[in-house]
Design a protein around this motif. Structure first.
Motif, mmCIF file in Angstrom:
data_model
loop_
_atom_site.group_PDB
_atom_site.id
_atom_site.type_symbol
_atom_site.label_atom_id
_atom_site.label_comp_id
_atom_site.label_asym_id
_atom_site.label_seq_id
_atom_site.Cartn_x
_atom_site.Cartn_y
_atom_site.Cartn_z
ATOM 1 N N THR B 7 41.213 54.406 71.671
ATOM 2 C CA THR B 7 41.343 53.219 70.815
ATOM 3 C C THR B 7 42.649 52.486 71.124
ATOM 4 O O THR B 7 42.630 51.421 71.740
ATOM 5 N N GLU B 147 40.639 47.782 71.312
ATOM 6 C CA GLU B 147 39.789 47.017 70.390
ATOM 7 C C GLU B 147 40.029 45.514 70.558
ATOM 8 O O GLU B 147 39.095 44.739 70.708
ATOM 9 N N ILE B 171 35.543 53.506 73.587
ATOM 10 C CA ILE B 171 35.976 53.684 72.192
ATOM 11 C C ILE B 171 35.248 54.851 71.526
ATOM 12 O O ILE B 171 35.822 55.590 70.729
#
Lengths: 470, 194
Positions: B7, B147, B171
């Motif tokens: 992430t 992200e 992710i």
């Protein structure tokens, strides 16, 4: 139905192999032919075992042992324990999963990209993958062939498909007549020297023009083989009568009427009039001379009569650091000429130049001559079939008389993974595809060239303009 | 293989400005003989990192104590040459999670993404800035926000591209085989028809 948009041969083959195209996903591309070898397959088979799944379709997979194998005394167990273990692992996996293996000692064993075409497994219109970047070789038959990593080998073993985004298309057209002493290896080294080792990254190349269509299948394979050396995903040449004649009668090719029907299909594999490419490059065959590389990537090449660039002549400042480091590694001066430079080894072999035609070229050149005393010369046929053919034609006698050593098939000194290595600091003129640092052995120094140029260098013991001999 | 999820990452970086770093340099062929995926990190950049006597080469960046971190910043055309996935395994096994460059070779990029190693393509200009920042001050922290697709180095940042599918895989730690196995019926039909 909308009017058919003109397509390139690449798009025709790609589109006809898409099993599923979904928004937000890469294409699931069906793979007709999967070649595997000992180095990049063990972890993929492990993946299948962990998931508890079989090979999707064993008839579409063919295995051979090539990278690790010795090129002397192949009937004996491989001396090096790790190499032996890797080949034995391949044997075990092929047996357990039911995959056909052309093992050491088998009449069809050889470098994976040499045996596919010679057995007729490689055909026009196919999608072909292998855990090896030189899979692009097969594109010479008018198919989409590209190298993949081990995770992707596992995907293909498990599902006969691979997830891929469609690359952009590039056409490289070469027209005109090649000069004296210039062969297909020089064409591809010339192109790479012009567009750099990353000049075709992101693209799938189609080679065209009369300088390409006039070539034999062997010569076409040499060109497609090195597509990856300019970063291309792969490279292909539309199939024609030369292609069909090569395939006719081969072991796994369609036979008789089935073959004739296939040829009718294959004839449609052409780029449509009006189809467009993302990039088009054109070269004149007359501008190409016998080539040689001087640096540590295949883009660092020049005509053998040229001199190495100086730092001031580099196109970009950012290249200076790598260029300087490269020439230091090679023990060469910027601005100098390579002609006359003494060499230590000559390697004639690899998936680029170890086919029967390559061996014939070399034999023709050296017949009645002997190698220089300062060089060691290895001729390593690409497959058992090439070796047998060479012996039937008496090429072994010519090599022997010249002081060249004819060995058994394998990847050999192309990649410094088996026993055949060029010692530290030594110079080797090599018909292989990569001049990376340490590629032929730790601290070895490689000059890439054509089989003709390599043969000429073997005779004189130094970098030579082959046109002195032809 | 299921992979680690990615992430965000905040770490220092190791600079390696050479261009055209091929996978033979990342892991030489003689070290490709293992039949598992682990342990390749020991031989990452083997012939640049160790001399002929297997002694560390002090001036090589991985042997320079002032540099550490989970990001490798490299010159353009990183990962060219051989398709060996061992290169991605070696970089990951050594402890890197991200490679930043202005240009990656195609096969390497795929291999990295298939192993939870994030290749980030930045502009030539930004690459120069990152290399300079890290070389001048090795403690420079770099933030990777997958992200939002942002790479931040000190006060400067640049957004990067990654395709939506690969981003989702990174992710969530998904891999391609899960998706392909779900197409089994369609693939069987296709196989029979061809």
């Amino acid at each position: 139905m909308s009017q058919l948009k003109p397509k390139t041969i690449f798009e025709k083959i790609w589109d006809s192999h898409v099993v599923k195209r979904a928004e937000g996903y890469p294409d699931a591309l069906f793979i007709d032919r999967h070649f595997i070898h000992e180095v990049t397959s063990p972890q993929a088979f492990d993946g299948l075992k962990k998931r508890g799944i079989p090979v999707f379709n064993t008839s579409r997979t063919t295995a051979t042992a090539d990278h690790n194998v010795p090129t002397k005394d192949q009937h004996l167990p491989i001396k090096e324990a790790l190499s032996r273990h890797q080949v034995e692992t391949l044997r075990k996996n092929c047996k357990e999963f039911g995959v056909e293996l052309y093992d050491l000692g088998h009449a069809y064993q050889g470098i994976v990209h040499i045996i596919g075409p010679e057995l007729g497994l490689t055909q026009p219109g196919m999608t072909i993958v292998c855990g090896d970047s030189h899979t692009s070789t097969h594109g010479a038959f008018g198919n989409i062939a590209f190298g993949i990593g081990t995770s992707e080998v596992e995907q293909v073993l498990a599902t006969q498909c691979i997830l891929q985004y469609k690359p952009k298309t590039m056409k490289i057209e070469i027209n005109g007549k090649l000069g004296k002493g210039v062969v297909s290896k020089d064409i591809i080294l010339y192109i790479i020297s012009k567009i750099s080792a990353s000049g075709a990254t992101g693209f799938f190349v189609e080679y065209a023009g009369d300088a390409i269509t006039s070539l034999s299948m062997e010569a076409r394979m040499t060109i497609c083989n090195m597509s990856i050396e300019m970063g291309a995903r792969g490279g292909l040449i539309a199939p024609d009568e030369t292609t069909f004649n090569y395939i006719r009668g081969r072991k796994f090719a369609p036979q008789g009427e089935a073959f004739d029907r296939k040829v009718e299909e294959w004839k449609k594999l052409k780029t449509d009039k009006g189809a467009s490419y993302d990039s088009v490059l054109t070269f004149d065959a007359a501008d190409i001379g016998p080539m040689i590389t001087y640096g540590t990537n295949p883009g660092m090449g020049m005509k053998v009569t040229d001199r190495i660039p100086t730092i001031a002549e580099l196109k970009e400042i950012s290249e200076q650091h790598s260029f300087t480091k490269s020439l230091e590694y090679m023990g060469l001066e910027p601005g100098s000429s390579l002609l006359g430079k003494s060499i230590d080894y000559v390697f004639i072999g690899s998936c680029t130049n170890a086919r029967i035609e390559d061996l014939r070229l070399v034999a023709d050149m050296v017949k009645g001559k002997t190698k220089a005393s300062n060089v060691e010369v290895w001729v390593v046929p690409g497959s058992k079939q090439v070796e047998d053919q060479a012996r039937r034609e008496g090429l072994d006698k010519i090599f022997e008389a010249a002081g060249f050593e004819l060995r058994s098939p394998g990847c050999s000194a192309c990649l410094g993974m088996n026993e055949d290595k060029v010692p530290a600091g030594k110079y080797c003129i090599s018909t292989s595809n990569r001049n990376f640092e340490g590629r032929q052995g730790p601290k070895s120094r490689t000059f890439l060239a054509s089989p003709l140029s390599a043969a000429a260098a073997a005779i004189t013991g130094r970098v030579t303009d082959v046109r002195e001999f032809v | 293989m299921s992979k680690d999820k990615f992430t965000t990452l905040k770490t220092t970086a190791v600079p390696l400005p050479n261009e055209n770093i091929d996978t033979d340099q990342i892991i030489p062929a003689r070290f490709l003989k293992a039949t598992t995926r682990e342990g390749f990190g020991d031989n990452l950049f083997r012939d640049w990192r160790y001399n002929a006597e297997d002694k560390p080469v002090p001036e090589f960046v991985l042997n320079d104590a002032k540099y550490s971190g989970k990001i490798l910043v490299a010159g353009k055309n990183f990962g060219c040459g051989s398709s060996r996935e061992h290169a991605a395994w070696a970089i990951y096994d050594y402890g890197f999670r991200v490679v930043v460059s202005s240009f990656f070779a195609d096969i390497f990029k795929n291999n990295a993404l298939n192993n939870g190693l994030l290749p980030i393509v930045v502009s030539d200009q930004f690459l120069k800035q990152v290399l300079q920042a890290v070389e001048e001050k090795p403690s420079t922290e770099i933030v990777v926000d997958l992200e939002n697709q942002i790479l931040q180095v000190g006060a400067v940042k640049e957004s990067f591209e990654i395709n939506k599918y690969k981003k989702t895989c990174m992710i969530n730690g998904y891999d391609d085989i899960d998706y392909l196995l779900s197409l089994n019926k369609e693939i069987r039909e296709f196989d029979v028809a061809h």
